[in-house]
Design a protein around this motif. Structure first.
Motif, PDB file in Angstrom:
ATOM      1  N   UNK A   1       0.844  -1.199  -0.056  1.00 27.90           N
ATOM      2  CA  UNK A   1       0.011   0.072  -0.105  1.00 27.90           C
ATOM      3  C   UNK A   1       0.895   1.378   0.069  1.00 27.90           C
ATOM      4  N   UNK A   2       0.625   2.158  -0.950  1.00 27.19           N
ATOM      5  CA  UNK A   2       1.233   3.519  -1.118  1.00 27.19           C
ATOM      6  C   UNK A   2       0.118   4.466  -1.000  1.00 27.19           C
ATOM      7  N   UNK A   3      -0.137   5.432   0.037  1.00 29.38           N
ATOM      8  CA  UNK A   3      -1.130   6.477  -0.190  1.00 29.38           C
ATOM      9  C   UNK A   3      -0.825   7.316  -1.374  1.00 29.38           C
ATOM     10  N   UNK A   4      -1.631   7.922  -1.813  1.00 34.45           N
ATOM     11  CA  UNK A   4      -1.603   8.985  -2.984  1.00 34.45           C
ATOM     12  C   UNK A   4      -1.625  10.371  -2.609  1.00 34.45           C
ATOM     13  N   UNK A   5      -1.989  10.547  -1.497  1.00 26.39           N
ATOM     14  CA  UNK A   5      -2.094  12.058  -0.962  1.00 26.39           C
ATOM     15  C   UNK A   5      -1.567  12.123   0.481  1.00 26.39           C
ATOM     16  N   UNK A   6      -1.003  13.591   0.761  1.00 24.00           N
ATOM     17  CA  UNK A   6      -0.551  13.990   1.927  1.00 24.00           C
ATOM     18  C   UNK A   6      -1.104  15.339   2.455  1.00 24.00           C
ATOM     19  N   UNK A   7      -1.075  15.441   3.640  1.00 23.18           N
ATOM     20  CA  UNK A   7      -1.194  16.573   4.455  1.00 23.18           C
ATOM     21  C   UNK A   7      -0.396  16.809   5.474  1.00 23.18           C
ATOM     22  N   UNK A   8       0.328  17.777   5.703  1.00 20.62           N
ATOM     23  CA  UNK A   8       1.248  18.106   6.501  1.00 20.62           C
ATOM     24  C   UNK A   8       0.622  18.880   7.924  1.00 20.62           C
ATOM     25  N   UNK A   9       1.250  18.291   9.241  1.00 17.24           N
ATOM     26  CA  UNK A   9       0.567  18.770  10.375  1.00 17.24           C
ATOM     27  C   UNK A   9       0.758  20.217  10.318  1.00 17.24           C
ATOM     28  N   UNK A  10      -0.464  20.770  10.832  1.00 20.44           N
ATOM     29  CA  UNK A  10      -0.645  22.278  11.059  1.00 20.44           C
ATOM     30  C   UNK A  10      -0.406  22.938   9.767  1.00 20.44           C
TER      31      UNK A  10
END
Ligand SMILES: [Zn+2]
Length: 360
Positions: free
Chosen positions: A135-144
């Motif tokens: 599994x590899x996520x497509x999307x990312x969101x940085x903390x804060x």
């Protein structure tokens, strides 16, 4: 054409307080039930660093429920995405409380080697939780939402197969962390970028799909529905300089209000969408992914979410995920010759991803 992408930051409070059952598991269960009712999916941004520490130190028995819930979300075709608060990576316990390493608060300012370690470890843990070694996520969101300075962190995440970021909120400004997304305001609903997330670059390998915002006077930013003013604006527990800087952030004529489905009330949500629909009527043929944000820890009124989903259905607005929207965005950008060869590979990857999941 408008499509909605609901994103859910899946986490306890950033200072380590709160329980998994109350702040993560139960609200995510409520949302899963609601989205099932409307036959829709959301993107779960799993904050893996805290989950790994909580499991290692055995501080919260609900970790087992949470891991099982993430597997259920994945099997039910919700998108599992990577969210990182790196202050957790060196976390330790002292007198039954978490001591977090705020020296690592912003992933983007760390040395490349350290960023690689954190990303590797997080993906390894996420794969274990999802139960899929590939599994590899497509999307990312940085903390804060801290995805600046972008270049090194983006390059490490891209090497690990991540292709979409959703950290930007147009008009964002945080003096404490030198975050400044004001320049992104001139960009469209999504854009390609390479070394600077604010800067559209058609040849970039990354796609930014920002959290939708509207610039409004401060008094219109919702703070009362779910929580007190201090916690909502992040002032609680800060030192003098941090408070001063936070005050500077707020000394503006207008302030970016995120489209937040856990904090805004139904009237605010529907009014914002009516304005989006008005704008879409001026240019109905272009694709407009609208990213809404919510936090499990903020959900206290699921009826509003239910009513909002009903409102979107009544207005014939489709609910999507990044995994599904990605092909559409690439296809809209297909005029750019440098993208055409990569497009086929990525669309194939999206299809594979959904196929694999359906066969679980
Ligand atoms: Zn977060």
């Amino acid at each position: 054409m408008i499509e909605f992408i609901f994103t859910l930051d899946y986490e306890i409070y950033g200072d380590g307080t709160g329980t998994l059952r109350e702040l993560v598991y139960e609200p995510a269960e409520q949302l899963q039930t609601l989205f099932r009712k409307w036959n829709a999916q959301f993107v779960a941004f799993i904050e893996v660093a805290e989950l790994e520490k909580i499991e290692t130190y055995e501080t919260d028995q609900a970790i087992h429920l949470v891991k099982k819930q993430i597997q259920d979300l994945y099997r039910n075709n919700h998108e599992i995405a990577l969210h990182l608060h790196p202050q957790w990576c060196n976390a330790r316990r002292k007198q039954d409380k978490w001591v977090l390493d705020y020296g690592e608060y912003n992933l983007c300012v760390l040395p490349r080697k350290r960023i690689s370690e954190i990303v590797d470890r997080s993906l390894h843990y996420l794969r274990k939780v999802v139960g899929q070694p590939e599994f590899t996520p497509l999307s990312f969101r940085a903390g804060n939402w801290l995805f600046q300075p972008t270049e090194t962190a983006a390059s490490v995440l891209a090497e690990n197969g991540i292709q979409i970021d959703s950290s930007v909120f147009k008009g964002g400004l945080q003096h404490n962390h030198t975050l400044d997304y004001r320049r992104a305001s001139r960009n469209g609903y999504y854009w390609k970028f390479s070394s600077d997330v604010n800067q559209s670059d058609a040849r970039g390998s990354w796609m930014e799909v920002p959290i939708y915002t509207e610039m409004v006077p401060l008094w219109r930013v919702p703070t009362t529905k779910r929580m007190g003013f201090a916690r909502g604006l992040g002032i609680h527990g800060q030192g003098f300089m941090q408070k001063l800087n936070r005050g500077r952030d707020l000394l503006r004529f207008s302030y970016p209000m995120k489209l937040d489905f856990c904090r805004m009330n139904l009237r605010e949500l529907t009014a914002m969408v009516h304005r989006i629909i008005q704008k879409d009527r001026q240019d109905p043929s272009s694709y407009k992914p609208i990213v809404a944000i919510g936090h499990t820890k903020d959900l206290t009124d699921s009826q509003t979410v239910d009513d909002f989903l009903a409102f979107l259905r009544a207005n014939k607005i489709t609910i999507s995920t990044f995994e599904i929207a990605y092909s559409q965005m690439l296809s809209e950008m297909s005029q750019a010759p440098c993208l055409s060869s990569m497009r086929g590979q990525r669309i194939e990857r999206d299809r594979m991803c959904l196929r694999n999941r359906q066969s679980l």
